[in-house]
Design a protein around this motif. Structure first.
Motif: not given
Length: 391
Positions: A182-183, A219, A229, A234-235, A238, A261, A263
């Motif tokens: 999840t983020w 989310y 990862r 993480e942006k 996404l 973000v 995660r």
């Protein structure tokens, strides 16, 4: 004169603080031991259903939380292209369950719960371990750094990887990976004006919800290998996964900074515990019944645990009897919902979407149906305060 009951709560999250507040209100001398240097909640926002709000009414802060939160329900389920599968309304949710579903920052709830405790009750930066669960003849003992503390009741509220749970039930297999990551983001989005929604793709979901303070809670979840990862940030991950989804997803992603973000891989207790207590020690929240977040009930069930524990503090088997069947059933439902909304097969997704649309036309939206038998829960005792379920 009888000595005041001593209670040690291991873990200063939502469940631990709610339990401490409920037990303090019952006259116990409560100490909360939190390993983190501050009460800094992991996560961005929390959804509270009427069941949890009724528990917060018992603690005396239900109305305050309703005032601070945004009502949920105006929106529904969508496809990545933007088609609505199901629509719902906040008023319909409140009418169905006798109160609203609301959303607010987790930090706000943590602050309000901590304010219910006396000065000095919370000790941060204090890792703790259960040394002895105790029994009728002797108190429980907790090691906290160089100190060893005794208590008539110890509450293990130390999360999904609970050390207290492992000490009480060493044969239990513990948490397992749920198969998805999840983020979460809590950010300002300039010019944001849209209805709440959750969007189901193939092995991916996205949710966007405006908060009352003007920020947006977003989310995402996706099937992934545990521990995986992004190679960059993480942006960027996404954007690769959700950048071409319907509005307002691109606008939200444009407003996100990489540092916004959070995660986390999702783990849950696939095998229920044999009990939520042993000796003078009890478990609550994720330590007792960690579940996937697909019903938004993890924190809600922890708050329920807290007031039920305070009610049964002198009869721990009664606490287990009250909480184990209910939380097991809800956790299993959350697993079933996860299989539905995280489905990856193109054929299964097409059938799912057709069924959701047809069911929603025939009756209440799936969003509302998912809370049947959950949101109508009522506490075993009341605070005597009235609350107003109005916007």
């Amino acid at each position: 004169m009888a000595r005041q009951e001593r209670v040690i709560v291991i873990g200063g999250g939502i469940g631990g603080l709610a339990a401490a507040a409920a037990l303090h209100q019952k006259g116990s001398a409560v100490t909360v031991l939190e390993r983190a240097p501050a009460l800094d909640p992991v996560g961005a926002a929390i959804s509270l259903a009427p069941n949890a709000l009724r528990a917060l009414d018992v603690l005396g802060i239900g109305d305050e939380i309703r005032d601070l939160a945004a009502w949920q329900g105006d929106g529904g389920l969508r496809t990545p292209g933007g088609r609505w599968l199901s629509r719902s309304s906040a008023e319909a949710a409140a009418a169905r369950f006798g109160g609203p579903l609301v959303l607010l920052p987790r930090a706000t709830l943590v602050d309000r719960l901590a304010a219910l405790l006396p000065p000095g009750a919370v000790r941060t930066g204090t890792p703790a371990a259960l040394a002895d669960p105790g029994d009728r003849a002797r108190p429980a003992r907790v090691s906290a750094g160089a100190d060893e503390l005794e208590a008539e009741l110890v509450v293990g509220a130390d999360g999904v990887r609970s050390r207290v749970r492992a000490a009480l039930f060493p044969a239990h297999p513990g948490p397992v990976y749920a198969g998805f990551t999840t983020w979460r983001m809590l950010i300002p989005v300039p010019g944001a004006a849209f209805a709440s929604h959750e969007t189901w793709g193939r092995g991916h979901i996205w949710g966007t919800h405006p908060l009352k303070d003007g920020r947006v809670y977003a989310y995402a979840a996706a099937t992934a290998v545990a521990g995986e990862r992004a190679a960059d940030d993480e942006k960027a991950e996404l954007l690769r996964r959700y950048g071409d989804w319907h509005d307002p997803v691109p606008a939200v992603l444009a407003a996100v900074r990489p540092e916004d973000v959070l995660r986390h891989d999702v783990h849950h207790l696939a095998q229920p515990l044999p009990a939520f207590h042993s000796g003078r020690t009890v478990l609550l929240g994720d330590a007792a019944h960690a579940m996937p977040p697909t019903l938004g009930q993890g924190g809600n069930q922890a708050v329920e645990d807290a007031v039920v524990l305070a009610h049964h503090r002198a009869d721990l088997p009664a606490y287990t009897a009250a909480r184990l069947p209910r939380t097991t059933a809800i956790a299993r439902r959350a697993v079933r919902v996860a299989r539905l909304d995280m489905a990856g097969s193109r054929t299964v997704v097409a059938v799912r979407n057709t069924a959701v649309a047809a069911l929603s036309k025939a009756g209440p939206a799936l969003f509302l149906r998912s809370f049947d038998g959950i949101a109508d829960w009522r506490p075993p005792y009341a605070s005597g305060r009235q609350h107003a379920d109005t916007p």
